[in-house]
Design a protein around this motif. Sequence first.
Motif, mmCIF file in Angstrom:
data_model
loop_
_atom_site.group_PDB
_atom_site.id
_atom_site.type_symbol
_atom_site.label_atom_id
_atom_site.label_comp_id
_atom_site.label_asym_id
_atom_site.label_seq_id
_atom_site.Cartn_x
_atom_site.Cartn_y
_atom_site.Cartn_z
ATOM 1 N N TRP A 264 0.823 -1.204 0.000
ATOM 2 C CA TRP A 264 0.000 0.000 0.000
ATOM 3 C C TRP A 264 0.857 1.253 0.000
ATOM 4 O O TRP A 264 0.547 2.240 -0.689
ATOM 5 C CB TRP A 264 -0.923 -0.006 1.221
ATOM 6 N N LYS B 159 3.693 1.622 -1.311
ATOM 7 C CA LYS B 159 4.333 1.776 -2.625
ATOM 8 C C LYS B 159 3.317 2.123 -3.714
ATOM 9 O O LYS B 159 3.616 2.891 -4.634
ATOM 10 C CB LYS B 159 5.050 0.473 -3.011
ATOM 11 N N LEU B 160 2.116 1.560 -3.626
ATOM 12 C CA LEU B 160 1.194 1.587 -4.762
ATOM 13 C C LEU B 160 -0.060 2.422 -4.542
ATOM 14 O O LEU B 160 -0.851 2.580 -5.473
ATOM 15 C CB LEU B 160 0.772 0.139 -5.113
ATOM 16 N N ARG B 161 -0.294 2.937 -3.348
ATOM 17 C CA ARG B 161 -1.571 3.605 -3.095
ATOM 18 C C ARG B 161 -1.731 4.831 -3.980
ATOM 19 O O ARG B 161 -0.775 5.580 -4.207
ATOM 20 C CB ARG B 161 -1.698 3.999 -1.631
ATOM 21 N N PRO B 162 -2.955 5.056 -4.478
ATOM 22 C CA PRO B 162 -3.209 6.237 -5.319
ATOM 23 C C PRO B 162 -3.167 7.516 -4.487
ATOM 24 O O PRO B 162 -3.386 7.492 -3.275
ATOM 25 C CB PRO B 162 -4.627 5.970 -5.856
ATOM 26 N N ALA B 163 -2.904 8.603 -5.161
ATOM 27 C CA ALA B 163 -2.778 9.884 -4.470
ATOM 28 C C ALA B 163 -4.065 10.256 -3.735
ATOM 29 O O ALA B 163 -4.022 10.883 -2.673
ATOM 30 C CB ALA B 163 -2.410 10.982 -5.473
ATOM 31 N N SER B 164 -5.207 9.859 -4.278
ATOM 32 C CA SER B 164 -6.475 10.216 -3.649
ATOM 33 C C SER B 164 -6.685 9.516 -2.311
ATOM 34 O O SER B 164 -7.515 9.942 -1.512
ATOM 35 C CB SER B 164 -7.642 9.876 -4.588
ATOM 36 N N LEU B 165 -5.938 8.418 -2.072
ATOM 37 C CA LEU B 165 -6.083 7.664 -0.823
ATOM 38 C C LEU B 165 -4.803 7.690 0.004
ATOM 39 O O LEU B 165 -4.578 6.818 0.839
ATOM 40 C CB LEU B 165 -6.473 6.203 -1.130
ATOM 41 N N LYS B 166 -3.967 8.694 -0.210
ATOM 42 C CA LYS B 166 -2.660 8.710 0.450
ATOM 43 C C LYS B 166 -2.765 8.829 1.971
ATOM 44 O O LYS B 166 -1.839 8.464 2.689
ATOM 45 C CB LYS B 166 -1.798 9.853 -0.090
#
Length: 502
Positions: A186, A188-195
């Motif tokens: 998470w 490494k890969l989480r999208p910016a909207s869910l940071k």
Amino acid sequence: MNPAASGKSGTKVRDFTASIVVFLVAMPLCMGIAIASGVPPEKGLITGIIGGIVVGALAGSPLQVSGPAAGLAVIVFELVRDQGLSALGPILVLAGAIQVVAGVLRLGGWFRAISPAVVHGMLAGIGVLIVVGQYHVLFDAKPLSNGLENLAAMPGRLLGLSMNDIQATEIALLLGLLTIGIMLAWEKLRPASLKLLPAALLGVGTSTLVAWSMGLDVTRVDVPENIVAAIALPDAGFFGRWVDPAILTAAIAIAFIASAETLLSAAAVDRMHDGVRTNYNKELRAQGVGNLLCGLAGALPMTGVIVRSSANVQAGAQTRLSAILHGVWILGFVALLPWLLREIPMAALGAVLVVTGARLVNFSHAKHLFRDYGLLPVAIWAVTLILVVAEDLLTGVLVGIALSLLELVPNLRRLRLKVDRQQDEGMQTVALSGAATFVALPKLSDALESVPGGAPVRLDLTQCSAVDHTCSELLKEWLQRRRAGGGLVELSGATGKMAAFA
């Protein structure tokens, strides 16, 4: 709408949303650190509540969050093992009182004078101890009595697994690995909207859902129905334990280590934002009040904690309201939803602590010390780390501080530092003469922080004969912060590594 009222409303909204993020980060850490400390998880939750509501209201660092700290888990584990859980309350009340007195006497700046090599070596040693201890929790087992025993028993845990006959041990390990895998992936890969969604929450939540939906037979968190039942008020022999030299020594050790960790964390938090700077003595007093209350409630010790504090800053917090509210959310959650906490697998919390501990072992800091300051600071870092793991936390720190005195040897005849401040044609000049060593750091720090924000500054090192790595780090951080804030800073007379910042 009145612009001032609109600004205040926007600040409250940002504090409110940040408090929820910090709450989500804090919940698994409060319980996990308690378990790593050898005490029931609700003890960590009580500390988180006090750290948020009480210390948050009194704090001298507006965006720092306080609560149970991984840095104290090892020493608490050893105290509970040797003295019993009942000794923790008297120790914390005395430690808190020491911190309050230190804050009243304005000793906060002296804790920042501890060599960064000692502090990072201590944290790295703690990280190693947490990893080798919580490794066993991944197997649904309890950690052994000390770091070396935990380390020696690690291969046996792994070799004892059987993939042909999967039992609770193997299931717990799989849940722990699932938690670690989700946390790392998470981040490494989480999208910016869910940071802002915490990796630890996602990992623990997923493992809990898997364990619950499949009815897995693993050890789960055990918390009481009523959080008030977890509060252990002082008994008749509470204050009588202060006559025990071991209790006094432990209280001094916790006061010292908790204060150093808190104030160094506060300095790190100050580097993350451009708002109000930390009042170190006020923060020290607030931490003392918090630890005193934790002692009276029979909870864990607290410090300012960098993981929750950085989450607070990144989530957009503006004032102390965020830290206060996060304590309110913890209280509300444990009061209304204790049944949900009892579904969390212990192995999942152990996994969170394994990741947290591993990140405390920062080899890049050792490389930085060697590259910029030579072999001695690296040796101090390594010796502190090794002794924390092989002996105990206090021994490692004291030996590290003693070794850091060697940095004074080249400057014994010119230890005095004179700091002269002048204003000429709108330019503030701070001139240093003598040796800038860690013994002069409080004076140097006070002088730099007293320079008005935004004013053009000239830092004159022409008459400065030496700058050790503790003062060098302070000067570099100050220069970076002033320049990042758009202020004009001239550096003259710098030599060696400081010249790079001219």
